[in-house]
Design a protein around this motif. Structure first.
Motif, PDB file in Angstrom:
ATOM      1  N   SER A 170       7.290   3.019  -9.621  1.00 37.35           N
ATOM      2  CA  SER A 170       6.773   1.826  -9.447  1.00 37.35           C
ATOM      3  C   SER A 170       7.292   1.044  -8.207  1.00 37.35           C
ATOM      4  N   ASP A 171       8.254   1.696  -7.431  1.00 37.20           N
ATOM      5  CA  ASP A 171       8.737   1.034  -6.312  1.00 37.20           C
ATOM      6  C   ASP A 171       7.889   1.694  -4.915  1.00 37.20           C
ATOM      7  N   THR A 172       7.072   2.722  -5.158  1.00 33.25           N
ATOM      8  CA  THR A 172       6.610   3.548  -4.124  1.00 33.25           C
ATOM      9  C   THR A 172       5.183   2.822  -3.624  1.00 33.25           C
ATOM     10  N   GLY A 173       4.953   3.200  -2.237  1.00 39.11           N
ATOM     11  CA  GLY A 173       3.606   3.006  -1.818  1.00 39.11           C
ATOM     12  C   GLY A 173       2.634   3.330  -2.492  1.00 39.11           C
ATOM     13  N   THR A 174       2.602   4.412  -2.997  1.00 34.51           N
ATOM     14  CA  THR A 174       1.299   5.347  -3.554  1.00 34.51           C
ATOM     15  C   THR A 174       1.411   4.524  -4.937  1.00 34.51           C
ATOM     16  N   PHE A 175       2.221   4.185  -5.720  1.00 36.13           N
ATOM     17  CA  PHE A 175       1.959   3.415  -7.036  1.00 36.13           C
ATOM     18  C   PHE A 175       1.188   2.113  -6.728  1.00 36.13           C
ATOM     19  N   ASP A 176       1.497   1.770  -5.770  1.00 30.49           N
ATOM     20  CA  ASP A 176       1.025   0.279  -5.434  1.00 30.49           C
ATOM     21  C   ASP A 176      -0.294   0.277  -4.824  1.00 30.49           C
ATOM     22  N   TYR A 177      -0.615   1.370  -3.846  1.00 28.74           N
ATOM     23  CA  TYR A 177      -2.241   1.625  -3.697  1.00 28.74           C
ATOM     24  C   TYR A 177      -2.974   1.957  -4.774  1.00 28.74           C
ATOM     25  N   MET A 178      -2.441   2.857  -5.783  1.00 25.82           N
ATOM     26  CA  MET A 178      -3.344   3.667  -6.683  1.00 25.82           C
ATOM     27  C   MET A 178      -3.711   2.357  -7.405  1.00 25.82           C
ATOM     28  N   THR A 179      -2.673   1.562  -8.240  1.00 25.96           N
ATOM     29  CA  THR A 179      -3.038   0.657  -9.078  1.00 25.96           C
ATOM     30  C   THR A 179      -3.815  -0.600  -8.400  1.00 25.96           C
ATOM     31  N   GLN A 180      -3.673  -0.917  -7.234  1.00 26.84           N
ATOM     32  CA  GLN A 180      -4.663  -1.942  -6.531  1.00 26.84           C
ATOM     33  C   GLN A 180      -6.042  -1.176  -6.658  1.00 26.84           C
ATOM     34  N   ALA A 181      -6.130  -0.050  -6.101  1.00 29.40           N
ATOM     35  CA  ALA A 181      -7.431   0.542  -6.089  1.00 29.40           C
ATOM     36  C   ALA A 181      -8.231   0.623  -7.387  1.00 29.40           C
ATOM     37  N   VAL A 182      -7.587   1.184  -8.433  1.00 29.64           N
ATOM     38  CA  VAL A 182      -8.150   1.283  -9.835  1.00 29.64           C
ATOM     39  C   VAL A 182      -8.050  -0.036 -10.736  1.00 29.64           C
ATOM     40  N   THR A 183      -7.158  -0.810 -10.430  1.00 31.80           N
ATOM     41  CA  THR A 183      -7.125  -1.969 -11.634  1.00 31.80           C
ATOM     42  C   THR A 183      -7.474  -3.157 -10.785  1.00 31.80           C
ATOM     43  N   GLY A 184      -7.241  -3.324  -9.419  1.00 31.27           N
ATOM     44  CA  GLY A 184      -7.855  -4.416  -8.688  1.00 31.27           C
ATOM     45  C   GLY A 184      -6.604  -5.263  -8.395  1.00 31.27           C
TER      46      GLY A 184
END
Length: 333
Positions: A170-184
């Motif tokens: 959860s502290d990775t940029g990939t997690f941040d980007y994915m959650t932003q993209a699919v959950t807003g």
């Protein structure tokens, strides 16, 4: 042994460091001025590693260290003044900007490549061939924590089998980007999944569990595609798209799971360490040569020109914080 194979076999559980040339133990002012340090995202790490290796060939006395402790870890060190360059798979956050400001550290934000987040399933999975953003939201949203536990809860046409999830920590940029993209909303992700900073371990998890699902940077899929199924994602236009072929990422067809990868360069380091400017100049002029070979996607030609001009101006601050997943990169350089 090829670079890509050596990277594939490397261990990213802890920080990995390459020293281009030999670094002496001397900590004199002159010695420090000749050193360049990069730390940050595992996604994008192979590009920096390849560039540093090539830079060292032409500069035998070069002292460039490249490490991978995650985007968040890289920014923490960067904003503390411990490193010259942060590699990032997301834009810098407000709280990180504030930390940098408290240390009087301005930064130059430079996109250097593109990446498509690959949604991956087990090789035996013959039903999850294309997922909608709504389905991905149902799978990965924080609201689904402890509730969406089987495939048929995602889609009644899917089997009643336990859904096992693997994803970056959860502290990775990939997690941040994915959650932003699919959950807003960035970081709006469930916690009941198997996390890792080492995306090769995520690949191993998905490849070993028939009813698993995960997501990784495109290079990790490419290196392991014989073990995995690549899941399509329904675009806003209603078409099922994948990040392979990579033209889908370049042309912004694979939306919203395409993203830029960044270098954040300390203005203080640029002002006090000539080696940093020299290395970043080399990086911007040459990194495109290795981007494809290590599994990422080169920027459009127009973008490379603009990035080089931006670095020449040493323009500080971030423009990409306003960018939404799927928007063309050239809009924000």
């Amino acid at each position: 042994m090829s670079f890509s194979l050596r990277f594939k076999n490397s261990i990213l559980l802890t920080s990995i460091t390459l020293i281009a040339g030999s670094i002496s133990a001397c900590n004199s002012g002159q010695e420090l001025k000749s050193q360049v340090s990069i730390d940050g995202a595992a996604v994008g790490f192979p590009i920096s590693l390849a560039v540093a290796e090539e830079y060292g060939k032409g500069k035998p006395d070069a002292k460039v260290s490249v490490a991978s402790s995650g985007t968040g870890g890289g920014f923490s060190k960067f904003c503390n003044g411990d490193i010259d360059i942060a590699g990032a798979s997301r834009t810098i956050r407000d709280e990180e900007i504030k930390k940098c400001q408290s240390k009087n550290i301005d930064f130059v934000e430079l996109p250097v490549a593109l990446d498509g987040i690959a949604v991956i399933a087990n090789k035996k999975n013959n039903f999850a061939k294309c997922l909608t953003i709504k389905e991905l939201n149902k799978i990965w949203s924080a609201k689904s924590d402890g509730k969406i536990l089987s495939w048929n809860q995602v889609n009644p046409k899917f089997p009643n089998e336990k859904l096992k999830l693997y994803a970056p920590a959860s502290d990775t940029g990939t997690f941040d980007y994915m959650t932003q993209a699919v959950t807003g909303k960035a970081k709006n992700g469930r916690t009941d999944y198997t996390p890792s900073h080492n995306q090769n371990l995520l690949v191993q998890g998905v490849s070993g569990d028939e009813f698993s699902l995960g997501y990784v940077g495109i290079s990790y899929y490419i290196q392991n595609q014989e073990k995995l199924n690549l899941v399509g994602v329904e675009s806003p236009l209603g078409k099922c798209q994948k990040p392979i072929p990579v033209d889908n990422v370049i042309k912004n067809i694979y939306t919203p799971l395409s993203r830029p990868l960044f270098l954040y360069v300390s203005k203080k380091s640029l002002d006090t360490k000539p080696a940093v400017k020299e290395f970043v100049d080399f990086y911007l002029d040459n990194s495109w040569k290795w981007v494809d070979s290590v599994g990422y996607v080169a920027l459009p030609d127009e973008a490379y020109v603009k990035v080089k001009q931006k670095f020449g101006r040493e323009e500080t601050g971030t423009k990409f914080k306003k960018a939404k997943p799927g928007e063309p990169i050239t809009n924000f350089i």
